[in-house]
Design an enzyme around this catalytic site. Structure first.
Site, PDB file in Angstrom:
ATOM      1  N   ASP A   1      -3.315   2.506  10.695  1.00  0.00           N
ATOM      2  CA  ASP A   1      -3.440   3.254   9.444  1.00  0.00           C
ATOM      3  C   ASP A   1      -4.020   4.632   9.731  1.00  0.00           C
ATOM      4  OD1 ASP A   1      -3.232   3.300   6.494  1.00  0.00           O
ATOM      5  OD2 ASP A   1      -5.404   3.533   6.584  1.00  0.00           O
TER       6      ASP A   1
ATOM      7  N   GLU B   1      -5.641   8.430   7.672  1.00  0.00           N
ATOM      8  CA  GLU B   1      -6.018   9.216   6.501  1.00  0.00           C
ATOM      9  C   GLU B   1      -5.702  10.669   6.820  1.00  0.00           C
ATOM     10  OE1 GLU B   1      -6.824   7.869   3.736  1.00  0.00           O
ATOM     11  OE2 GLU B   1      -7.150   5.827   4.483  1.00  0.00           O
TER      12      GLU B   1
ATOM     13  N   HIS C   1     -10.396   9.606   0.513  1.00  0.00           N
ATOM     14  CA  HIS C   1     -11.075   9.156   1.742  1.00  0.00           C
ATOM     15  C   HIS C   1     -12.516   9.642   1.887  1.00  0.00           C
ATOM     16  CE1 HIS C   1     -10.293  13.148   3.375  1.00  0.00           C
ATOM     17  NE2 HIS C   1      -8.980  12.972   3.297  1.00  0.00           N
TER      18      HIS C   1
ATOM     19  N   HIS D   1     -10.777   4.806   0.654  1.00  0.00           N
ATOM     20  CA  HIS D   1      -9.807   4.483   1.701  1.00  0.00           C
ATOM     21  C   HIS D   1     -10.407   4.861   3.049  1.00  0.00           C
ATOM     22  CE1 HIS D   1      -5.905   4.317  -0.862  1.00  0.00           C
ATOM     23  NE2 HIS D   1      -6.970   3.942  -1.566  1.00  0.00           N
TER      24      HIS D   1
ATOM     25  N   ASP E   1      -8.866  -0.390   6.255  1.00  0.00           N
ATOM     26  CA  ASP E   1      -7.518  -0.635   5.727  1.00  0.00           C
ATOM     27  C   ASP E   1      -6.634  -1.320   6.763  1.00  0.00           C
ATOM     28  OD1 ASP E   1      -8.410   0.521   3.443  1.00  0.00           O
ATOM     29  OD2 ASP E   1      -7.037   2.234   3.463  1.00  0.00           O
TER      30      ASP E   1
END
Length: 247
Positions: free
Chosen positions: A7, A9, A57, A152, A157
């Site tokens: 994942d 950001e 985030h 997030h 995640d």
């Protein structure tokens, strides 16, 4: 079977507008089990985050200013994902950003450094058409605790997505277990090659009783007795075959 759940950001939604990755994380699964190994970095994107992305985030420019740049960690990332299947939710988004970062340092696209890429969002839509399939919705659907996900974060995640993926594809575990036992079973069967096995044939009376059972099943199932089909390749008239063997 090595899988990497990944994942990212970012500073915004479009890498084509110059947005960059601010956090990247990857969690390792081997034979559908967490190994405890992971890759995780906050990155200095050398630009500001959009306000909308910052609200998602919470990674401020001040926090990120002393963090490494992507070109300083890419070798570690590529080594970590090497010879693995990548598991990513909404893969086109993350892959697009990663390909952009790799392109900035004149490297090949992500698919050249892993075996394959699986998009869990696409998978979830196939399993649950017409339903919400974001990470929070999937955690709720599969009873996975996501209470720590106030913002997030790539590492959290990735860990949650790994649990979601395992829950969505639970049937693969039994297949994997079966495959693990194939070789021992084959070895055991190989030891029987020289064993003399006594075969006892059914008597005429026993075979006639067998056919009577098939006749009853065929009658009750409108001539759809599966056993009869397996024995002859076609539906049979059990009564006529029984009579033929008794004559």
């Amino acid at each position: 079977m090595r899988q990497i759940v990944l994942d990212t950001e970012t500073t915004g939604l479009e890498y084509k507008l110059g947005h960059r990755i601010v956090e990247i994380a990857a969690v390792e699964l081997c034979n559908r089990q967490f190994t405890g190994n992971h890759f995780h970095y906050y990155l200095n994107p050398e630009r500001e985050s959009d306000e909308g992305a910052l609200q998602v985030h919470g990674l401020t420019t001040e926090f990120l200013k002393d963090k490494p740049r992507f070109h300083e960690v890419y070798k570690e990332l590529l080594n970590f994902i090497n010879d693995s299947e990548l598991i990513i939710h909404n893969a086109p988004f993350d892959v697009g950003f990663l390909n952009h970062e790799l392109g900035l340092i004149r490297l090949k696209t992500l698919n050249n450094y892993c075996l394959s890429i699986t998009d869990t969002l696409k998978l979830a839509k196939e399993f649950h058409p017409g339903k919400r399939n974001n990470l929070d919705a999937l955690c709720e659907r599969y009873s996975i605790d996501n209470s720590k996900r106030t913002l997030h974060g790539a590492l959290l995640d990735a860990e949650l997505l790994a649990e979601v993926y395992l829950a969505m594809t639970r049937g693969q575990e039994s297949l994997l277990i079966e495959l693990e036992y194939v070789e021992p079973i084959q070895q055991a069967l190989g030891k029987l090659d020289n064993v003399n096995i006594r075969i006892i044939e059914a008597t005429a009376e026993e075979y006639a009783q067998h056919l009577m059972v098939l006749e009853n099943i065929s009658r009750e199932s409108n001539n759809n007795c599966l056993w009869s089909r397996l024995e002859t390749g076609n539906p049979i008239d059990a009564k006529s075959q029984r009579r033929g063997n008794l004559n």
